[in-house]
Design a protein around this motif. Structure first.
Motif, PDB file in Angstrom:
ATOM      1  N   ARG A  94     -38.088 -13.043 -75.635  1.00  0.00           N
ATOM      2  CA  ARG A  94     -36.780 -14.061 -76.452  1.00  0.00           C
ATOM      3  C   ARG A  94     -37.430 -15.176 -77.296  1.00  0.00           C
ATOM      4  N   ARG A  95     -36.725 -15.440 -78.555  1.00  0.00           N
ATOM      5  CA  ARG A  95     -37.054 -16.207 -78.786  1.00  0.00           C
ATOM      6  C   ARG A  95     -36.895 -17.974 -78.475  1.00  0.00           C
ATOM      7  N   HIS A  96     -38.050 -18.971 -78.218  1.00  0.00           N
ATOM      8  CA  HIS A  96     -37.577 -19.919 -77.292  1.00  0.00           C
ATOM      9  C   HIS A  96     -37.824 -21.364 -78.194  1.00  0.00           C
ATOM     10  N   THR A  97     -37.566 -22.479 -77.879  1.00  0.00           N
ATOM     11  CA  THR A  97     -38.219 -23.736 -77.428  1.00  0.00           C
ATOM     12  C   THR A  97     -39.199 -24.156 -76.452  1.00  0.00           C
ATOM     13  N   ALA A  98     -38.046 -24.110 -75.482  1.00  0.00           N
ATOM     14  CA  ALA A  98     -38.655 -24.692 -74.382  1.00  0.00           C
ATOM     15  C   ALA A  98     -39.198 -24.362 -73.567  1.00  0.00           C
ATOM     16  N   GLU A  99     -39.799 -24.234 -72.328  1.00  0.00           N
ATOM     17  CA  GLU A  99     -40.498 -22.930 -71.510  1.00  0.00           C
ATOM     18  C   GLU A  99     -39.550 -22.033 -70.645  1.00  0.00           C
ATOM     19  N   LEU A 100     -39.702 -20.775 -71.206  1.00  0.00           N
ATOM     20  CA  LEU A 100     -38.781 -19.835 -70.265  1.00  0.00           C
ATOM     21  C   LEU A 100     -39.083 -19.817 -69.564  1.00  0.00           C
ATOM     22  N   ASP A 101     -37.919 -19.516 -68.771  1.00  0.00           N
ATOM     23  CA  ASP A 101     -38.273 -19.108 -67.060  1.00  0.00           C
ATOM     24  C   ASP A 101     -38.965 -17.301 -66.867  1.00  0.00           C
ATOM     25  N   VAL A 102     -40.124 -17.226 -66.647  1.00  0.00           N
ATOM     26  CA  VAL A 102     -40.377 -15.453 -66.420  1.00  0.00           C
ATOM     27  C   VAL A 102     -39.664 -14.876 -65.978  1.00  0.00           C
ATOM     28  N   ILE A 103     -40.045 -15.587 -64.309  1.00  0.00           N
ATOM     29  CA  ILE A 103     -39.543 -15.439 -63.202  1.00  0.00           C
ATOM     30  C   ILE A 103     -38.060 -14.878 -62.848  1.00  0.00           C
ATOM     31  N   GLU A 104     -37.119 -15.972 -63.670  1.00  0.00           N
ATOM     32  CA  GLU A 104     -35.937 -15.524 -64.237  1.00  0.00           C
ATOM     33  C   GLU A 104     -35.811 -14.397 -65.213  1.00  0.00           C
ATOM     34  N   GLU A 105     -36.313 -14.198 -66.108  1.00  0.00           N
ATOM     35  CA  GLU A 105     -36.270 -13.388 -66.614  1.00  0.00           C
ATOM     36  C   GLU A 105     -36.152 -11.263 -66.070  1.00  0.00           C
ATOM     37  N   GLY A 106     -36.951 -11.955 -65.311  1.00  0.00           N
ATOM     38  CA  GLY A 106     -37.263 -10.783 -64.110  1.00  0.00           C
ATOM     39  C   GLY A 106     -36.562 -10.570 -63.777  1.00  0.00           C
TER      40      GLY A 106
END
Length: 724
Positions: A234-246
């Motif tokens: 994912r490309r993003h600005t704010a922090e990405l929720d890795v747990i949600e991606e998992g």
């Protein structure tokens, strides 16, 4: 030995260079697979990954107030006037495309009996050796990169590694690893230097049998039967929720074959629509790609490159159309920013989409245009003070603003881009037999630009395109920005007349405006002049063939309706040099030659590419000979050349075998712009089966002449030797 064309390629050793890695993609994510049993690498790419370089907020130059003065100076004979039509900014490149990271899988042990391959029909890359296998594909159904590694007592160390050539200093990298019930969840976040933008990759590791232990920043697997990896970026600005991606990855089936079936149902359907069989030698068909590439006059080579070209074109098209590098790079320093070069390369790469039955490609181009349309309006207003739209010559896929230009490359003067980029969408509509509302709306805006821009006339009362630019050339006796480039004349005429077809309520005014444009000029050497303005001299040694836009892809100039202009265009083609031996120049030459029924010139242009060592073992191509500068132009454009040499169509004409590259063969599934599918075979006997989806009367053109042909929707029409 194989009695049919091979829909894939293979090698007997792992890739030593990323350029030779086998490719997979779904038009969003991509992979370059090395296939090394002991230290495998899968480079991950994603279409939206562009590195901020300060151009992300760049705007077009505000020059409209100076336009009238520029026009006056050019019309008065000041051949260098356009060089001062600038706001003084230096050349600014678009944001460069780059890889995300590589998935590294290290294992000990010797693995004899090695082979790696890619299956074009399924999009799956496979590497196998004694007791070990690795399989990778990128799912169209689930938008996920899928890899499965199997071996008895499998031991693997798995990491996500951002250290690829050209990775910038100051890249803020953070990595995470945690054990999960399935095995492990790995993540890599990279924040660009001096930017709030970042990208994050997440890989779910699913282990069957054995044990998993964290060895930061990765995971160590011991004694497993198989390991499944599911990866997204994912490309993003704010922090990405890795747990949600998992969690999202866990919702997918944990079964490789089920995931492959879901993907292949979509990929195979698209890939299988068109096939080419040139009667290649069975022994040559069985060769690995690197060996087959040495047989430069082999029918089996053209078969495989045709298949590979369609495969790579499909695999790189989805969220966006193919970049200069398709969807793939292993280096952060991509040539020309790995961008979309709109003034030639993008249309050449996608040239086969309509005829080769890949609407997925045309739809990806349409999506790019629709997203950037507000920026195209900004370009028209800022540079020319008009309504409507003006396309940029370069884009990174985010910004559609015109800001990449300089004195030697005054790309902000290129007004033909809107029509040039919309032409494939019009062809797509003709194939379907209905007007797309979005395409019609964009054509109307292209016509409105010309309504406001075409205000100056010559001594005969003809409209003048001023300023005018023929990418990326200049007259021998003038500067780059000038008057009445042939491409601009063709584009303006086509845009206005096509917009009129889509909007009958405005047809009269737009057709009248088109009729006021000057005709093309034939120069003293009998060639179609690149600039119709008298006195401007041609520069022949150049890679671009912009002035022959009227021949290809337009139908404005052809041997049947405009034989004198076609002869002049052919003379222009004869005089054109290859300049720096760019692959796109050779294949553009071949496309024009096919339209002009010059089979020898088509074969010569193809030979320049095949003899020039343009193709890597991956069957992806290079921009220059000797595999210099990774670039998708040749790989993606070659299928279009072969189709144009065999079948051409307009809404009311079918041309069969205008310039066949081989004496025998079979082409199946080709789509026409009058709404039919065609299967064609030629050689000792000739046969064509036409399957129309709508009733129409067309003109059939063959080597024996022309005749009318009545087609009825749903009824196959078979042409046998006695009928054509």
């Amino acid at each position: 030995m194989t009695a049919a064309p091979v829909h894939g390629t293979w090698e007997s050793t792992p890739a030593a260079r990323w350029e030779d890695a086998f490719l997979s993609g779904n038009g969003h994510h991509g992979t370059l697979v090395f296939g090394d049993p002991n230290d495998d690498r899968v480079i991950v790419t994603q279409h939206t990954l562009v590195r901020p370089n300060g151009s992300e907020d760049a705007r077009p130059p505000e020059l409209a107030a100076e336009l009238r003065t520029l026009q006056d100076r050019l019309l008065a004979g000041d051949t260098t006037a356009a060089e001062s039509f600038t706001d003084g900014r230096p050349l600014q490149w678009v944001q460069p495309f780059h890889p995300a990271f590589q998935i590294r899988l290290r294992r000990p042990g010797d693995t004899p009996g090695y082979r790696r391959s890619v299956d074009f029909i399924t999009g799956e890359t496979t590497a196998v050796a004694q007791g070990w296998s690795s399989r990778v594909f990128v799912s169209r159904a689930d938008d996920v990169i899928v890899q499965r590694v199997t071996a008895a007592g499998l031991n693997l160390d798995i990491t996500l590694d951002h250290r690829l050539p050209g990775a910038p200093d100051g890249l803020g990298v953070g990595q995470g690893a945690l054990l999960t019930p399935e095995g492990a969840l790995l993540s890599l976040r990279a924040r660009y230097p001096d930017s709030d933008r970042a990208y994050t990759g997440v890989t779910l590791v699913v282990v069957t049998g054995g044990t998993s232990a964290l060895v930061p920043p990765g995971v160590r697997i011991r004694g497993a039967a198989s390991v499944l990896l599911l990866t997204r970026v994912r490309r993003h600005t704010a922090e990405l929720d890795v747990i949600e991606e998992g969690r999202a990855l866990r919702e997918l089936p944990m079964d490789y074959d089920e995931l492959l079936d879901r993907h292949a149902a979509l990929h195979r359907t698209a890939y299988d629509r068109v096939t080419l069989d040139l009667g290649g030698d069975p022994a040559e068909r069985a060769l690995p790609g690197s060996e087959l590439l040495k047989r430069t006059r082999s029918a089996a080579l053209l078969e495989r490159l045709f298949a590979a070209g369609r495969y790579h074109l499909l695999s790189s098209s989805g969220l966006l159309p193919p970049r200069l590098v398709g969807l793939w790079t292993g280096d952060w320093n991509t040539a020309w920013s790995g961008a979309f070069t709109n003034d030639a390369n993008l249309n050449l790469q996608t040239a086969s989409a309509v005829a080769a039955a890949l609407p997925e490609v045309t739809e990806s181009l349409a999506a790019l245009i629709h997203r950037q349309l507000p920026h195209w309006r900004d370009n028209a207003r800022a540079v020319f003070g008009t309504r409507g739209v003006v396309a940029p010559a370069h884009t990174d896929g985010e910004s559609g603003h015109t800001y990449h230009f300089s004195r030697e490359y005054p790309l902000h003067l290129w007004t033909a881009g809107g029509d040039w980029l919309l032409k494939p969408l019009v062809d797509h509509d003709e194939t379907r037999g209905e007007h797309d509302l979005g395409t019609g709306a964009m054509l109307a805006e292209a016509a409105e630009f010309y309504e406001d821009f075409l205000t100056r006339t010559d001594d005969e009362g003809r409209l003048v395109v001023v300023p005018s630019y023929s990418p990326e050339n200049r007259p021998a006796n003038a500067s780059w920005g000038t008057i009445n480039a042939a491409m601009d004349l063709s584009a303006a005429r086509h845009a206005l007349r096509t917009a009129a077809d889509y909007h009958p309520e405005r047809a009269k005014e737009w057709r009248a405006l088109a009729d006021k444009l000057p005709p093309h000029r034939v120069n003293d050497e009998g060639a179609l002049a690149e600039w119709a303005r008298p006195g401007l001299e041609d520069t022949y040694d150049h890679r671009h063939l912009s002035h022959l836009y009227g021949v290809w892809p337009l139908d404005e100039i052809n041997p049947y309706d405009t034989p004198d202009l076609a002869q002049a265009a052919h003379r222009a083609l004869e005089l054109r040099g290859a300049e720096n031996d760019s692959a796109h120049g050779h294949l553009h030459h071949a496309l024009v030659a096919a339209r002009l029924r010059d089979g020898e010139r088509v074969a010569h242009a193809l030979g320049q590419v095949l003899d020039g060592d343009f193709f890597h073992a991956s069957l992806m191509s290079a921009h220059y000979p000797n595999r210099h500068v990774y670039n998708a132009d040749a790989a993606h454009a070659l299928p279009a050349v072969l189709i144009e040499a065999l079948v051409q169509s307009t809404p009311d004409r079918l041309v069969l075998l205008p310039a066949p590259p081989f004496p025998t063969g079979q082409l199946t599934g080709v789509r026409t712009r009058f709404g039919a599918e065609i299967d064609l075979s030629w050689g000792t006997t000739r046969r064509a089966v036409i399957r129309p989806t709508r009733s129409c009367r067309i003109e059939l053109r063959t080597s024996t002449g022309a005749r009318p042909l009545d087609l009825v929707a749903g009824e196959d029409h078979v042409l046998t030797p006695g009928t054509w």
